[in-house]
Design a protein around this motif. Sequence first.
Motif, mmCIF file in Angstrom:
data_model
loop_
_atom_site.group_PDB
_atom_site.id
_atom_site.type_symbol
_atom_site.label_atom_id
_atom_site.label_comp_id
_atom_site.label_asym_id
_atom_site.label_seq_id
_atom_site.Cartn_x
_atom_site.Cartn_y
_atom_site.Cartn_z
ATOM 1 N N LEU A 149 -65.460 -33.649 -18.695
ATOM 2 C CA LEU A 149 -64.244 -33.290 -17.969
ATOM 3 C C LEU A 149 -63.419 -34.527 -17.631
ATOM 4 O O LEU A 149 -63.957 -35.523 -17.141
ATOM 5 C CB LEU A 149 -64.608 -32.561 -16.664
ATOM 6 C CG LEU A 149 -65.160 -31.142 -16.772
ATOM 7 C CD1 LEU A 149 -65.499 -30.617 -15.379
ATOM 8 C CD2 LEU A 149 -64.163 -30.230 -17.459
ATOM 9 N N PRO A 150 -62.098 -34.480 -17.845
ATOM 10 C CA PRO A 150 -61.230 -35.584 -17.422
ATOM 11 C C PRO A 150 -61.213 -35.679 -15.897
ATOM 12 O O PRO A 150 -61.556 -34.721 -15.188
ATOM 13 C CB PRO A 150 -59.856 -35.183 -17.974
ATOM 14 C CG PRO A 150 -60.127 -34.135 -19.009
ATOM 15 C CD PRO A 150 -61.366 -33.429 -18.567
ATOM 16 N N ALA A 151 -60.798 -36.813 -15.399
ATOM 17 C CA ALA A 151 -60.700 -36.996 -13.948
ATOM 18 C C ALA A 151 -59.695 -36.003 -13.372
ATOM 19 O O ALA A 151 -58.635 -35.745 -13.952
ATOM 20 C CB ALA A 151 -60.262 -38.428 -13.638
ATOM 21 N N GLY A 152 -60.052 -35.426 -12.230
ATOM 22 C CA GLY A 152 -59.160 -34.485 -11.565
ATOM 23 C C GLY A 152 -59.226 -33.073 -12.108
ATOM 24 O O GLY A 152 -58.383 -32.241 -11.759
ATOM 25 N N VAL A 153 -60.221 -32.778 -12.957
ATOM 26 C CA VAL A 153 -60.358 -31.443 -13.548
ATOM 27 C C VAL A 153 -61.698 -30.843 -13.106
ATOM 28 O O VAL A 153 -62.728 -31.509 -13.131
ATOM 29 C CB VAL A 153 -60.294 -31.513 -15.089
ATOM 30 C CG1 VAL A 153 -60.510 -30.117 -15.683
ATOM 31 C CG2 VAL A 153 -58.957 -32.089 -15.540
ATOM 32 N N ALA B 232 -53.343 -33.195 -16.312
ATOM 33 C CA ALA B 232 -53.786 -34.143 -15.284
ATOM 34 C C ALA B 232 -52.992 -35.440 -15.357
ATOM 35 O O ALA B 232 -52.681 -36.060 -14.338
ATOM 36 C CB ALA B 232 -55.286 -34.398 -15.424
ATOM 37 N N GLU B 233 -52.662 -35.866 -16.597
ATOM 38 C CA GLU B 233 -51.884 -37.104 -16.762
ATOM 39 C C GLU B 233 -50.457 -36.916 -16.224
ATOM 40 O O GLU B 233 -49.850 -37.862 -15.710
ATOM 41 C CB GLU B 233 -51.823 -37.477 -18.233
ATOM 42 C CG GLU B 233 -53.160 -37.978 -18.770
ATOM 43 C CD GLU B 233 -53.086 -38.261 -20.254
ATOM 44 O OE1 GLU B 233 -51.983 -38.104 -20.831
ATOM 45 O OE2 GLU B 233 -54.107 -38.646 -20.846
ATOM 46 N N LYS B 234 -49.919 -35.691 -16.330
ATOM 47 C CA LYS B 234 -48.549 -35.453 -15.871
ATOM 48 C C LYS B 234 -48.459 -35.395 -14.348
ATOM 49 O O LYS B 234 -47.377 -35.511 -13.781
ATOM 50 C CB LYS B 234 -48.016 -34.135 -16.455
ATOM 51 C CG LYS B 234 -47.828 -34.167 -17.957
ATOM 52 C CD LYS B 234 -47.322 -32.826 -18.444
ATOM 53 C CE LYS B 234 -47.146 -32.820 -19.965
ATOM 54 N NZ LYS B 234 -46.700 -31.514 -20.462
ATOM 55 N N HIS B 235 -49.607 -35.167 -13.719
ATOM 56 C CA HIS B 235 -49.603 -35.045 -12.262
ATOM 57 C C HIS B 235 -50.615 -36.031 -11.667
ATOM 58 O O HIS B 235 -51.679 -35.619 -11.199
ATOM 59 C CB HIS B 235 -49.959 -33.610 -11.837
ATOM 60 C CG HIS B 235 -49.020 -32.586 -12.367
ATOM 61 N ND1 HIS B 235 -47.798 -32.347 -11.793
ATOM 62 C CD2 HIS B 235 -49.114 -31.754 -13.435
ATOM 63 C CE1 HIS B 235 -47.178 -31.394 -12.462
ATOM 64 N NE2 HIS B 235 -47.945 -31.027 -13.475
ATOM 65 N N PRO B 236 -50.290 -37.344 -11.711
ATOM 66 C CA PRO B 236 -51.232 -38.320 -11.165
ATOM 67 C C PRO B 236 -51.358 -38.161 -9.651
ATOM 68 O O PRO B 236 -50.471 -37.672 -8.981
ATOM 69 C CB PRO B 236 -50.582 -39.658 -11.528
ATOM 70 C CG PRO B 236 -49.132 -39.350 -11.630
ATOM 71 C CD PRO B 236 -49.034 -37.973 -12.171
#
Length: 569
Positions: free
Chosen positions: A455-459, A564-568
């Motif tokens: 999982l990517p960070a923040g997911v 997730a990258e669009k919403h740091p």
Amino acid sequence: MPTMSARQYLLQFVPKLHTVLREGYGWRELRADAVAGLTVAIVALPLAMALAIASGAGPEKGLYTAIVAGFLISALGGSRVQIGGPTAAFIPVVFVVIQKFGFGGLILCTLLAGLMLIGAGLLRLGTLMKYMPQPVITGFTAGIAVSIFSSQVKDALGLQMGTVPAEFFARWTAYAQHLASAQPAAIGLTLLGLAAIVLLRWRKPKWPGFLIALLVCTGVSVAFGLPAETIGSRFGDLPSALPVFEFPHIPFERTLELLPSSFTIAFLAGVESLLSAVVADGMTGGRHRSNGELVAQGVANVGSALFGGLPATGAIARTATNIRAGARSPVAGMLHAVFLLAFMLLLAPLMRYVPLPALAAVLLVVAWNMSEHQHFRHTLSAPWGDRLVLLLTFLLTVFFDLTIAIEAGLIAATLIFMHRMAESVEISSGVRSTDDDLHGGDPVRRADEEQRNRLPAGVEVYQISGPLFFGAANRLDNLLDQFFEPPKVFILRMRLVPMIDASGVHAMENLARRCRRRGIALIVSGLQPQPNRVLADMDFGERPGQVHFVSSFERALKLAASLAEKHPA
């Protein structure tokens, strides 16, 4: 679900008799059916009279039912070898209806039940009978057996008392008050009848035990002049003429009061007839038409009522006898009715001498067979919910009312089923517990954990396993409260959800609403066809930046990383 054409719909109601005649029917088949029909008629003759008397009606009513309804069920039904007529299942409800509303009330009840059965068949509800919980069937069947047994104590002991009360406690209180009036002659005839039936079943199982027991008891009673009540002394001479079509006085103003009893009769007729047809299919390798059978049962009950008969249904024991006797087609059942008519016309003057204790012995054996005590004990070893449904249905049938028992049993079974289904639904994050570590887990859980590690960070991700219906929908309410820090993207995996209902959709809408308020993007992955269709029909679809649907978890991971990258943070 594919749409059924008009021709396919109508084919469900084509009588099996038509199918048999179209395939070819000759003298060999007629001879086999005639032997089977005669055999069943000999078995049905004492039963029809005994069941009618136990129901609070005259013995001729049972014969009318077996003749009229038996003929119509075989001629119009969806089973090749079904035998119809009065059965023990109706005794408690018919007895109560006659006591409260008279025989005219029973006629109306039977007419309404017949119309209900016709409607159920036309609406194709016959296929739903297979979903009837077995503990409910076993419970009310055993309860009916106890009711039949308790209804025969007066005649079995020869008690000198008036009308037997309908209520269980009142009935046994009355028995206790009149126990001193028991007649030794009646007790002796009852024991003689029981001994004859049991001995014949043990030594000569193919012989008509019920009829022979009646003949033996009648012969002994007449030869020794025993002071036992007979059919003639209580009911007078039986009619020795054809049953007459008539429309008796019917209390139409009490229709609403009779509806519950009518529903019970229709329910019992539908369940027992289809169970009998299933048993027949197992013995013959055939296949019945359930909806056509219901329509035939409805027509037969209407016909029985208009000829002054009782409610009727398929009789499992008589159907099995018909098959063992070599029946080939519905003609056997039709001939069984014709033979019964001949017996009534020829033997009516002699039937007045049949002692009522002998008929009580017949019904005591019927009650024992109906109790299915082995099946009852076996069900008591089932899970707690099945035991609860069994005992609830049984006790309500015995002590209160069959209608209440069936309704309560079905409601309890439904609630327990919903509880079990809700408990089977699992919502998990894929994190392996300590117990899983100790036991090595399973391949699916390990695969889920490996995917979770990517999982990517923040997911965050959760997976639902099982149907998302109203019993389990509230399990989604607290999902977002599991996190110390709200994620940017939440993946809801639904590849293991085979079904969703309106409550499940509502729960998902609430989850999406809470995600939106917290600024969390929701991704739903792996929807199966049924959930996908229901969500689309209820306008729960894509909402860019808020709700997304993807076909697989791999695609969900890629989309989640992008979001997730669009919403740091």
